[in-house]
Design an enzyme around this catalytic site. Sequence first.
Site, PDB file in Angstrom:
ATOM      1  N   HIS A  71       0.836  -1.052   0.527  1.00  0.00           N
ATOM      2  CA  HIS A  71      -0.147  -0.063  -0.066  1.00  0.00           C
ATOM      3  C   HIS A  71       0.527   0.918  -0.114  1.00  0.00           C
ATOM      4  CE1 HIS A  71       0.429   0.619   4.850  1.00  0.00           C
ATOM      5  NE2 HIS A  71       0.356  -0.253   4.683  1.00  0.00           N
ATOM      6  N   ASP A  73      -0.157   4.527   0.660  1.00  0.00           N
ATOM      7  CA  ASP A  73      -0.431   5.259   1.974  1.00  0.00           C
ATOM      8  C   ASP A  73       0.621   5.330   3.289  1.00  0.00           C
ATOM      9  OD1 ASP A  73      -2.710   3.212   2.320  1.00  0.00           O
ATOM     10  OD2 ASP A  73      -3.469   4.236   3.214  1.00  0.00           O
ATOM     11  N   GLU A 135      -5.317   1.742   2.399  1.00  0.00           N
ATOM     12  CA  GLU A 135      -5.288   0.367   3.098  1.00  0.00           C
ATOM     13  C   GLU A 135      -5.441   0.836   4.174  1.00  0.00           C
ATOM     14  OE1 GLU A 135      -3.306  -2.071   5.571  1.00  0.00           O
ATOM     15  OE2 GLU A 135      -3.081  -0.288   5.365  1.00  0.00           O
ATOM     16  N   GLU A 136      -4.926   2.472   4.915  1.00  0.00           N
ATOM     17  CA  GLU A 136      -4.732   2.120   6.270  1.00  0.00           C
ATOM     18  C   GLU A 136      -6.300   2.267   7.189  1.00  0.00           C
ATOM     19  OE1 GLU A 136      -1.912   1.664   8.657  1.00  0.00           O
ATOM     20  OE2 GLU A 136      -0.726   1.319   7.375  1.00  0.00           O
TER      21      GLU A 136
HETATM   22 ZN   LIG Z   1       0.979  -1.634   6.197  1.00  0.00          ZN
END
Ligand SMILES: [Zn+2]
Length: 385
Positions: A71, A73, A135-136
């Site tokens: 990811h 981010d 993702e976060e």
């Molecule tokens: Zn991660």
Amino acid sequence: MLARTKSILSDLIAFPTVSVDSNLEMIAYLAQRLEDCGAQVDVMRDPSGRKANLFATLGPMCDGGIVLSGHSDVVPVTDQEWNSDPFEMIERDGCLFGRGTCDMKGFIAASLAMAPHFAAQVKDRPLHFAFTYDEETGCLGATQLVRDLKARGIKPSVALIGEPTDMRIIEGHKGCCEYSTHFQGLEGHGSAPDLGVNAVEMAVRYVARLLELSADLKHKAPDNSPFVPPWTTVNIGALHGGEVHNVIPAKASVDWEMRPVQPEDAAYVKAALKSHCDEVLLPAMRAVYPDASITTQTIGDVVGLIPTEDNEAFQIMSELTGANSADVVAFSTEGGLFQTLGMDAVICGPGSIAQAHKADEFVTVDQLSQCLTMLDKLGVKLAGA
Ligand SMILES: [Zn+2]
């Protein structure tokens, strides 16, 4: 190769891709590098146009490929006390500091540094790079990516998710489903409860049902569940509502989550709550106030990664790292989403989750080297495929 990885990582850290902000510049950088080594690159924007996923392919465009997934981010740095600029990578005592060094730009940098080699090595089995947004904040990018891959009919068979595991192989984690449930009642005087609809009371009755379901879930744990605790858990994180003693509150909300060990548990809880609302709470509320409502907002709905017997992703990683066992972890990743596409997935990447999301986040140079060694062997394997 290590020098090249460090240089790319330093570039990646300089993109402040905190989840609320755009990741387009970083994606453009990754796309350029991958195009330069001959990859077929797709950049797929999110509905807002401010963020994008990248999906790139080396080798033939056919099913059965291996995906290197990361990811783009990072989590925010606000309210954290850093000893250096979080968006400028610095090296000290064998550690590379910066926001995202371990979670998870280190893995992305290593994959990118290896890309020219992979391009020369890949034969019949495609190698894909999947770099996502958000993702976060609930795996939103990967959810879109999986949808896009399905729509395009691309079906890779193995995903390696390079989240920080100290290069250990991880074959499972629970899901993470977060919700806010809002209750709209009718304000009134505390002395005449029957003339109002008490939203706090409804929220409490909702929570009571949720706690009953939570108790049921303990008995539904699969026999061989590898997780701790082995069952699906529920947490009531916050309960908001009301102002003073003598006013019937019109609004209330409950923030809650569950961590499913199997998808059917989440379905069970959702169905039971729906019938409790439809058959018990809403009829009681609407008898007094027809506009009363209960609405549930999904904050994040990350599916678990369920360990499986015949996991090709594990077999490949075991071959590449020499490890012959796999573990489970408490944090959630995009792995479960790839599993919903029918792929085998494991998590294995440089750095430790202990450093993720914290001030002075770092990855050690040694971990990056280990990752490069693993990727180097992957290249050799692709050349033989
Ligand atoms: Zn991660």
